[in-house]
Design an enzyme around this catalytic site. Structure first.
Site, mmCIF file in Angstrom:
data_model
loop_
_atom_site.group_PDB
_atom_site.id
_atom_site.type_symbol
_atom_site.label_atom_id
_atom_site.label_comp_id
_atom_site.label_asym_id
_atom_site.label_seq_id
_atom_site.Cartn_x
_atom_site.Cartn_y
_atom_site.Cartn_z
ATOM 1 N N ASP A 71 0.837 -1.202 0.000
ATOM 2 C CA ASP A 71 0.000 0.000 0.000
ATOM 3 C C ASP A 71 0.873 1.254 0.000
ATOM 4 N N CYS A 95 -24.619 -15.870 -0.687
ATOM 5 C CA CYS A 95 -24.449 -15.087 0.547
ATOM 6 C C CYS A 95 -24.492 -13.580 0.259
ATOM 7 N N CYS A 110 -22.357 -9.409 3.898
ATOM 8 C CA CYS A 110 -21.603 -8.147 3.979
ATOM 9 C C CYS A 110 -22.465 -6.978 3.513
ATOM 10 N N CYS A 140 -13.080 0.245 9.816
ATOM 11 C CA CYS A 140 -14.290 -0.538 10.107
ATOM 12 C C CYS A 140 -14.045 -1.970 9.653
ATOM 13 N N CYS A 164 -17.766 -5.632 7.323
ATOM 14 C CA CYS A 164 -17.969 -6.508 6.158
ATOM 15 C C CYS A 164 -16.954 -7.654 6.126
HETATM 16 C C1 B12 Z 1 -8.437 3.134 -1.774
HETATM 17 C C2 B12 Z 1 -8.409 1.987 -0.799
HETATM 18 C C3 B12 Z 1 -9.423 1.913 0.144
HETATM 19 C C4 B12 Z 1 -10.694 2.744 0.048
HETATM 20 C C5 B12 Z 1 -11.609 2.115 -1.055
HETATM 21 C C6 B12 Z 1 -11.747 0.586 -0.903
HETATM 22 C C7 B12 Z 1 -12.210 -0.150 -2.151
HETATM 23 N N1 B12 Z 1 -12.894 -1.252 -1.948
HETATM 24 O O1 B12 Z 1 -11.918 0.255 -3.260
HETATM 25 C C8 B12 Z 1 -11.217 2.681 1.500
HETATM 26 C C9 B12 Z 1 -10.630 3.839 2.289
HETATM 27 C C10 B12 Z 1 -12.738 2.700 1.656
HETATM 28 C C11 B12 Z 1 -10.570 1.377 1.973
HETATM 29 C C12 B12 Z 1 -11.076 0.602 3.003
HETATM 30 C C13 B12 Z 1 -10.505 -0.591 3.422
HETATM 31 N N2 B12 Z 1 -9.323 -1.099 3.037
HETATM 32 CO CO1 B12 Z 1 -8.264 -0.340 1.594
HETATM 33 N N3 B12 Z 1 -7.250 0.133 0.114
HETATM 34 C C14 B12 Z 1 -7.356 1.037 -0.839
HETATM 35 C C15 B12 Z 1 -6.216 0.952 -1.878
HETATM 36 C C16 B12 Z 1 -5.177 2.029 -1.551
HETATM 37 C C17 B12 Z 1 -6.678 1.084 -3.340
HETATM 38 C C18 B12 Z 1 -7.909 0.233 -3.696
HETATM 39 C C19 B12 Z 1 -8.493 0.621 -5.018
HETATM 40 O O2 B12 Z 1 -7.774 0.858 -5.968
HETATM 41 N N4 B12 Z 1 -9.829 0.689 -5.091
HETATM 42 C C20 B12 Z 1 -10.539 0.918 -6.329
HETATM 43 C C21 B12 Z 1 -11.166 -0.409 -6.759
HETATM 44 C C22 B12 Z 1 -11.920 -0.224 -8.085
HETATM 45 O O3 B12 Z 1 -10.076 -1.283 -6.974
HETATM 46 P P1 B12 Z 1 -9.876 -2.672 -6.192
HETATM 47 O O4 B12 Z 1 -10.727 -2.770 -4.978
HETATM 48 O O5 B12 Z 1 -8.417 -2.894 -6.009
HETATM 49 O O6 B12 Z 1 -10.476 -3.675 -7.260
HETATM 50 C C23 B12 Z 1 -9.758 -4.083 -8.417
HETATM 51 C C24 B12 Z 1 -9.690 -5.598 -8.540
HETATM 52 O O7 B12 Z 1 -9.933 -6.204 -7.283
HETATM 53 C C25 B12 Z 1 -10.704 -5.940 -9.598
HETATM 54 N N5 B12 Z 1 -12.042 -6.308 -9.130
HETATM 55 C C26 B12 Z 1 -12.836 -5.626 -8.283
HETATM 56 N N6 B12 Z 1 -13.998 -6.248 -8.134
HETATM 57 C C27 B12 Z 1 -13.953 -7.349 -8.880
HETATM 58 C C28 B12 Z 1 -14.901 -8.337 -9.059
HETATM 59 C C29 B12 Z 1 -14.601 -9.402 -9.906
HETATM 60 C C30 B12 Z 1 -15.637 -10.448 -10.094
HETATM 61 C C31 B12 Z 1 -13.332 -9.455 -10.568
HETATM 62 C C32 B12 Z 1 -13.009 -10.582 -11.458
HETATM 63 C C33 B12 Z 1 -12.394 -8.434 -10.368
HETATM 64 C C34 B12 Z 1 -12.710 -7.405 -9.519
HETATM 65 O O8 B12 Z 1 -10.873 -4.772 -10.396
HETATM 66 C C35 B12 Z 1 -10.551 -3.608 -9.645
HETATM 67 C C36 B12 Z 1 -9.796 -2.652 -10.534
HETATM 68 O O9 B12 Z 1 -8.556 -3.166 -10.892
HETATM 69 C C37 B12 Z 1 -5.674 -0.508 -1.604
HETATM 70 C C38 B12 Z 1 -4.164 -0.681 -1.759
HETATM 71 C C39 B12 Z 1 -3.732 -0.712 -3.213
HETATM 72 N N7 B12 Z 1 -2.572 -0.169 -3.462
HETATM 73 O O10 B12 Z 1 -4.407 -1.226 -4.076
HETATM 74 C C40 B12 Z 1 -6.079 -0.765 -0.131
HETATM 75 C C41 B12 Z 1 -6.584 -2.185 0.258
HETATM 76 C C42 B12 Z 1 -7.551 -2.596 -0.799
HETATM 77 N N8 B12 Z 1 -7.290 -1.959 1.518
HETATM 78 C C43 B12 Z 1 -7.159 -2.904 2.346
HETATM 79 C C44 B12 Z 1 -7.843 -2.970 3.585
HETATM 80 C C45 B12 Z 1 -7.317 -3.971 4.606
HETATM 81 C C46 B12 Z 1 -8.946 -2.131 3.847
HETATM 82 C C47 B12 Z 1 -9.951 -2.225 5.026
HETATM 83 C C48 B12 Z 1 -10.277 -3.646 5.477
HETATM 84 C C49 B12 Z 1 -9.412 -1.397 6.213
HETATM 85 C C50 B12 Z 1 -10.387 -1.247 7.371
HETATM 86 N N9 B12 Z 1 -10.554 -2.269 8.221
HETATM 87 O O11 B12 Z 1 -10.973 -0.198 7.535
HETATM 88 C C51 B12 Z 1 -11.180 -1.506 4.412
HETATM 89 C C52 B12 Z 1 -12.099 -2.490 3.649
HETATM 90 C C53 B12 Z 1 -13.252 -1.845 2.957
HETATM 91 C C54 B12 Z 1 -13.669 -2.652 1.726
HETATM 92 N N10 B12 Z 1 -14.742 -3.407 1.815
HETATM 93 O O12 B12 Z 1 -12.964 -2.579 0.699
HETATM 94 C C55 B12 Z 1 -6.294 -4.035 1.789
HETATM 95 C C56 B12 Z 1 -7.205 -5.176 1.326
HETATM 96 C C57 B12 Z 1 -6.664 -6.587 1.537
HETATM 97 C C58 B12 Z 1 -7.656 -7.602 0.989
HETATM 98 N N11 B12 Z 1 -7.714 -8.756 1.634
HETATM 99 O O13 B12 Z 1 -8.353 -7.384 0.016
HETATM 100 C C59 B12 Z 1 -5.517 -3.279 0.609
HETATM 101 C C60 B12 Z 1 -5.168 -4.166 -0.573
HETATM 102 C C61 B12 Z 1 -4.235 -2.704 1.225
HETATM 103 C C62 B12 Z 1 -3.145 -3.762 1.424
HETATM 104 N N12 B12 Z 1 -1.948 -3.556 0.912
HETATM 105 O O14 B12 Z 1 -3.339 -4.789 2.011
HETATM 106 N N13 B12 Z 1 -9.485 1.082 1.244
HETATM 107 S S1 SF4 Z 2 -17.725 -11.481 0.822
HETATM 108 FE FE1 SF4 Z 2 -19.809 -11.054 1.503
HETATM 109 S S2 SF4 Z 2 -21.087 -12.278 0.141
HETATM 110 FE FE2 SF4 Z 2 -19.008 -13.092 -0.037
HETATM 111 S S3 SF4 Z 2 -18.958 -14.794 1.444
HETATM 112 FE FE3 SF4 Z 2 -18.157 -12.927 2.490
HETATM 113 S S4 SF4 Z 2 -19.955 -12.033 3.508
HETATM 114 FE FE4 SF4 Z 2 -20.727 -13.495 1.994
HETATM 115 S S1 SF4 Z 3 -15.663 -1.302 5.952
HETATM 116 FE FE1 SF4 Z 3 -17.258 -2.544 4.958
HETATM 117 S S2 SF4 Z 3 -18.971 -2.600 6.434
HETATM 118 FE FE2 SF4 Z 3 -17.601 -0.956 7.086
HETATM 119 S S3 SF4 Z 3 -18.533 0.859 6.142
HETATM 120 FE FE3 SF4 Z 3 -16.915 0.130 4.740
HETATM 121 S S4 SF4 Z 3 -18.003 -1.234 3.294
HETATM 122 FE FE4 SF4 Z 3 -19.365 -0.887 5.068
#
Ligand code: B12
Ligand code: SF4
Ligand code: SF4
Length: 316
Positions: free
Chosen positions: A125, A183, A186, A233, A236
């Site tokens: 990250d 499921c 989340c 948080c 999820c």
């Molecule tokens: C910005 C960011 C956030 C943002 C936005 C999160 C989001 N979901 O996008 C915020 C601040 C909300 C956030 C929160 C959290 N984050 Co954060 N975050 C990031 C960061 C810096 C970039 C993510 C990003 O580019 N998002 C934009 C979306 C579009 O991209 P993406 O999620 O990576 O998805 C890509 C692929 O997964 C794929 N994809 C997405 N969906 C699907 C579905 C299918 C079917 C397929 C095939 C592909 C696919 O396409 C997308 C584009 O390439 C990364 C680190 C990094 N350098 O990547 C950490 C990262 C994602 N975060 C991380 C963590 C731990 C968290 C939290 C758990 C922290 C917490 N407890 O509060 C939460 C979880 C919230 C959640 N449900 O995602 C970890 C996740 C580890 C994991 N197991 O996935 C990362 C990877 C950091 C790390 N080095 O470990 N985060």
């Molecule tokens: S990511 Fe959400 S939908 Fe998928 S197994 Fe976990 S709680 Fe269920």
């Molecule tokens: S970390 Fe997950 S459950 Fe918490 S507000 Fe973000 S998307 Fe919702």
């Protein structure tokens, strides 16, 4: 044994949950990132727009790289319930993971160097790396409906670290099976309805974004739903059956919970000045929110206590 297999064995010895290898070619899900950014879901995280080209085409990050070693670093701190406010997300209860995971990757990078790598650059990250997309392609798990990378038999409480190297290593193939099935736990449990549909997160509604990334006031309707969280948080992730069944406490000392806010009252940050904040929290993840941010979060979380915000999801 191939070098790729030896790298994975070394990662295992170093305590990583799993390790996979991919290449830095353009990620197939680049369009998802474009659509997500165009929808405004990144809010004030402008750096994601600036980094989009590199995130879609990781060859631009380190042009000489031929392989990307992806390692999962377990941070699960055991099944302790954080109780009512103030609740700190698990990933932030130990030392700052940006530094810890990169430090933990360094011996693996050294192993690559000893085997001829001229380049072995670590990220956790800490750069424009599409970490989930690379982990997906390295065969380490699937993307859950909560947008987390989830590993069968392990869950999702881990960080994703990468090493970009010029060594041509055998690449893994991605797991295509989606194990979420029917499921929706989340989506149902998210208190702010940030998961607008499966695999789609509106970060501007996510408590993690609201309490850490954005520096302004937390909009009232969302502040009322903080559910006691003052930094990040876990909901999820907590509700996910894959974590409930498989998450195991990390053996990494650095991630052991030393939640400096456990038991703190609503007044903690009210009288504190920047100097004291830096002294007490300067080397913890809370530093990212800053004193003003933590003061704001405490006010909101204590004003709208954990039990007061429990409600039925609006979606279904
Ligand atoms: C910005 C960011 C956030 C943002 C936005 C999160 C989001 N979901 O996008 C915020 C601040 C909300 C956030 C929160 C959290 N984050 Co954060 N975050 C990031 C960061 C810096 C970039 C993510 C990003 O580019 N998002 C934009 C979306 C579009 O991209 P993406 O999620 O990576 O998805 C890509 C692929 O997964 C794929 N994809 C997405 N969906 C699907 C579905 C299918 C079917 C397929 C095939 C592909 C696919 O396409 C997308 C584009 O390439 C990364 C680190 C990094 N350098 O990547 C950490 C990262 C994602 N975060 C991380 C963590 C731990 C968290 C939290 C758990 C922290 C917490 N407890 O509060 C939460 C979880 C919230 C959640 N449900 O995602 C970890 C996740 C580890 C994991 N197991 O996935 C990362 C990877 C950091 C790390 N080095 O470990 N985060
Ligand atoms: S990511 Fe959400 S939908 Fe998928 S197994 Fe976990 S709680 Fe269920
Ligand atoms: S970390 Fe997950 S459950 Fe918490 S507000 Fe973000 S998307 Fe919702």
């Amino acid at each position: 044994m191939t070098l790729a297999a030896a790298v994975k064995r070394r990662a295992d010895e170093l305590g990583f949950l799993a390790c996979g290898i991919t290449d830095p070619s353009p990620i197939p899900d680049g369009e998802r990132l474009d659509q997500w950014l165009a929808s405004g879901y990144a809010g004030v995280m402008r750096y994601l727009h600036r980094q989009a080209r590199k995130r879609k085409d990781p060859r631009l990050i380190i042009p000489e790289a031929k392989s990307v070693v992806v390692a999962l670093d377990n941070y699960y701190d055991g099944d302790s319930d954080p109780g009512p406010a103030p609740r700190v997300a698990r990933y932030a209860r130990g030392d700052d993971y940006h530094r810890v995971t990169r430090d933990r990757l360094e011996p693996l990078a050294d192993f690559l160097r000893r085997n001829g790598a001229k380049i072995a650059h670590t990220f956790a990250d800490s750069g424009p790396v599409p970490e989930r997309a690379l982990a997906l392609r390295a065969g380490l798990g699937w993307i859950g409906k909560n947008t987390m990378l989830i590993r069968p038999g392990a869950g999702s409480f881990f960080f994703i670290g990468t090493i970009f190297t010029d060594l041509p290593l055998d690449h893994d193939s991605s797991i295509t099976t989606d194990h979420c099935g029917s499921c929706t736990r989340c989506l149902d449990a998210c208190p702010t309805d940030a998961l607008v549909e499966p695999h789609l997160l509106d970060a501007t509604r996510c408590i993690s974004y609201l309490t850490i990334e954005q520096k302004g006031p937390i909009p009232t309707p969302l502040a009322e739903r903080l559910d006691g969280w003052v930094f990040g948080c876990d909901i999820c992730n907590e509700v996910c059956p894959w974590n409930q069944r498989f998450a195991e406490a990390s053996s990494a000392e650095e991630f052991r919970s030393r939640d400096a806010l456990a038991g703190a009252g609503p007044e903690l940050f009210e009288q504190m000045d920047e100097e004291e904040f830096t002294r007490r929290f300067g080397d913890t993840p809370l530093e990212r929110a800053g004193l003003q941010g933590m003061r704001r979060n405490f006010r909101a979380a204590f004003a709208h206590g954990r039990t007061a915000t429990r409600r039925e999801p609006e979606r279904r």
